[in-house]
Design a protein around this motif. Structure first.
Motif, PDB file in Angstrom:
ATOM      1  N   ASN A   3     112.748  34.225  14.855  1.00 41.76           N
ATOM      2  CA  ASN A   3     114.108  33.673  14.908  1.00 41.76           C
ATOM      3  C   ASN A   3     114.834  33.820  13.591  1.00 41.76           C
ATOM      4  N   SER A   4     114.091  33.660  12.483  1.00 45.26           N
ATOM      5  CA  SER A   4     114.704  33.771  11.160  1.00 45.26           C
ATOM      6  C   SER A   4     115.236  35.171  10.914  1.00 45.26           C
ATOM      7  N   GLN A   7     118.308  35.799  13.122  1.00 48.57           N
ATOM      8  CA  GLN A   7     119.497  35.127  12.592  1.00 48.57           C
ATOM      9  C   GLN A   7     120.073  35.896  11.407  1.00 48.57           C
ATOM     10  N   TYR A   8     119.207  36.352  10.516  1.00 50.76           N
ATOM     11  CA  TYR A   8     119.640  37.103   9.332  1.00 50.76           C
ATOM     12  C   TYR A   8     120.346  38.398   9.750  1.00 50.76           C
ATOM     13  N   LEU A  85     119.366  31.112   2.934  1.00 49.08           N
ATOM     14  CA  LEU A  85     118.920  31.816   4.134  1.00 49.08           C
ATOM     15  C   LEU A  85     119.272  33.300   4.057  1.00 49.08           C
ATOM     16  N   GLU A  90     113.680  30.239   2.709  1.00 51.57           N
ATOM     17  CA  GLU A  90     113.778  29.233   3.761  1.00 51.57           C
ATOM     18  C   GLU A  90     113.235  27.869   3.346  1.00 51.57           C
ATOM     19  N   ASP A  94     115.190  24.030   3.620  1.00 53.97           N
ATOM     20  CA  ASP A  94     114.658  22.779   4.165  1.00 53.97           C
ATOM     21  C   ASP A  94     114.756  21.644   3.138  1.00 53.97           C
ATOM     22  N   GLU A 163     124.165  27.175   8.826  1.00 51.96           N
ATOM     23  CA  GLU A 163     123.022  27.996   9.201  1.00 51.96           C
ATOM     24  C   GLU A 163     123.326  28.822  10.454  1.00 51.96           C
ATOM     25  N   LYS A 165     124.529  27.622  13.487  1.00 48.95           N
ATOM     26  CA  LYS A 165     124.248  26.937  14.756  1.00 48.95           C
ATOM     27  C   LYS A 165     125.410  25.986  15.113  1.00 48.95           C
ATOM     28  N   THR A 222     117.112  23.499  15.294  1.00 44.35           N
ATOM     29  CA  THR A 222     117.831  24.057  14.156  1.00 44.35           C
ATOM     30  C   THR A 222     116.894  24.881  13.290  1.00 44.35           C
ATOM     31  N   ARG A 223     117.477  25.706  12.444  1.00 41.84           N
ATOM     32  CA  ARG A 223     116.661  26.490  11.509  1.00 41.84           C
ATOM     33  C   ARG A 223     116.094  25.586  10.409  1.00 41.84           C
ATOM     34  N   CYS A 224     116.915  24.703   9.852  1.00 44.96           N
ATOM     35  CA  CYS A 224     116.451  23.808   8.790  1.00 44.96           C
ATOM     36  C   CYS A 224     115.675  22.629   9.373  1.00 44.96           C
TER      37      CYS A 224
END
Length: 450
Positions: A3-4, A7-8, A85, A90, A94, A163, A165, A222-224
């Protein structure tokens, strides 16, 4: 591809119009719904009388104070998170998210308790007249009770946006907003709670929004990630530094709003009511530009962090032109419908008379807002704190405050009505050379690298 990575890739390769558009749609919806429920408060409370209507303008300034703190932590951490990000760091994202969230909860609690202890003096300072004060106290009490939830919700919402979202943030905000619109008439008229009902409805809606937004993080949507063990005190100074433009903008907004209320109070509750109504209407229109700009912010942060200043530049001009087209169309519509719009909130002839001219003047100046809004959001998103802070303080600070101190003295009530339009135009003139100079430097760097 995890997913990371997905997203990038999306943030640095998707065509700019498609990317900004996809991120802007949920933020525009969120902003519109939020402002609709603010307008609903004004609409329903205005049914209780002119003084009650004026109270919404006073407590709106109180809400701005809470927004200033929440948005400072939200933007201050969010713009760094998007760059982190973008550079694939990552763990730091967080850390920043957790730190900003827990510090904002504490800050909201301290502000809420302090405000409740000194509620009446605070409301008088914000411009309340003695006839408006009982209504402002009733509404303001519940706003301050919900302060920790409100402040931290701004943090959760903005980190989601940064991020990429924004659709998740939209769910939390719109649910609370719709709930408030449903509860307002039930509490105010059905349960005969009056202004107390409006305040309670708003407070409950804020708590529900907070709960939904927090669930998004705790459930892994969420990513974070957010956890107390990931908080880092040493990140707080950088969050505060990066959030300074937002604090400056919102802080100046609070001060100018307070001065606007105080200047209007000289002309009685009718002027205070008219200005409160017009500000809610214009905030509704301007919120569309803010929503579009918020769709651009994660694009700016990611691509600047990835070294793609060419995409940053294209994103800025696309966002500005899109916002200009939308605000121009709405400004024309609201200009010619000014009488009916103001009268829908309050049928007091004097309120309508004052409101019509003020709304029309602000409709003209709204056309100047998109460029300055995009500039401020871009500079903050890429870490240009100095330029972002300067632009953040122009409209409601460097230009608005002197205008409110001088123009009413020279032109009376008309001076109050024209202060905000004058500040909008001056802010645009300030933003143009800053943006132009920055992009010239970016172009030179791109040429040198190639």
């Amino acid at each position: 591809m995890n997913n990371s990575d997905s997203q990038y890739k999306q943030m640095i390769e998707t065509p700019i119009p498609k990317l900004v558009g996809s991120l802007a749609v949920p933020t525009v919806i969120s902003m519109l719904v939020t402002n609709i429920y603010n307008m609903a408060d004004t609409f329903f409370v205005s049914r209780l009388g002119t003084s009650a209507s004026g109270a919404i303008g006073i407590t709106a300034t109180l809400t701005l104070m809470l927004q200033a703190i929440g948005l400072m932590f939200g933007h201050g951490s969010g713009s760094i998170i998007s760059r982190a990000l973008g550079s694939r760091d990552e763990n730091r994202a967080d850390r920043l998210a957790s730190t900003a969230f827990f510090v904002s909860v504490i800050a909201g609690g301290v502000i809420g308790m302090g405000g409740l202890l000194f509620l009446s003096p605070l409301l008088r300072l914000l411009g309340s007249t003695e006839t408006v004060l009982p209504y402002a106290r009733a509404y303001g009490f519940y706003i301050l009770m919900a302060a920790p939830f409100m402040v931290s919700s701004f943090v959760l919402n903005n980190i989601m946006r940064y991020e990429g979202k924004a659709h998740l943030a939209m769910v939390g905000l719109t649910t609370g907003a719709v709930l408030n619109m449903v509860l307002d008439p039930i509490f105010i008229f059905g349960l005969k709670m009056g202004v107390y009902g409006a305040g309670l409805s708003t407070a409950l809606s804020q708590v529900i929004s907070f709960a939904i937004l927090l669930y998004m993080y705790l459930s892994g949507k969420t990513r974070c990630r957010i956890a107390w063990r990931m908080t880092a005190v040493y990140e707080i100074p950088l969050i505060l530094k990066n959030g300074l433009p937002t604090l400056a903008r919102q802080g100046m907004n609070c001060i100018s709003s307070m001065l606007l209320n105080q200047a209007a109070a000289v002309y009685g509750d009718t002027a205070l009511s008219a200005i409160s109504i017009v500000n809610q209407i214009c905030n509704f229109i301007a919120s569309i530009m803010i929503g579009i700009g918020q769709g651009f912010q994660p694009v700016a942060g990611y691509n600047f962090g990835a070294g793609r200043t060419d995409r940053l530049r294209r994103g800025f001009y696309f966002t500005f032109l899109l916002g200009e087209c939308v605000l121009t169309a709405l400004s024309i519509l609201f200009f010619f419908a000014a009488r009916n719009i103001v009268a829908a909130f309050r049928d007091d002839p004097e309120v309508v008379r004052i409101g019509i001219s003020m709304l029309r003047l602000q409709c003209i100046s709204l056309i100047a807002q998109p460029y300055a809004t995009c500039a401020n959001m871009m500079f903050q998103s890429i870490g240009e704190t100095g330029r972002a802070t300067l632009l953040a303080t122009t409209r409601n600070g460097l230009y608005m405050i002197p205008a409110l101190l001088i123009l009413p003295w020279l032109l009376g009530l008309f001076g109050i009505q024209i202060a905000q339009p004058a500040a909008d135009v001056a802010s645009l003139l300030t933003a143009v050379p800053l943006v132009t100079g920055f992009f010239i430097r970016c172009k030179r760097s791109e040429t040198a690298e190639s």
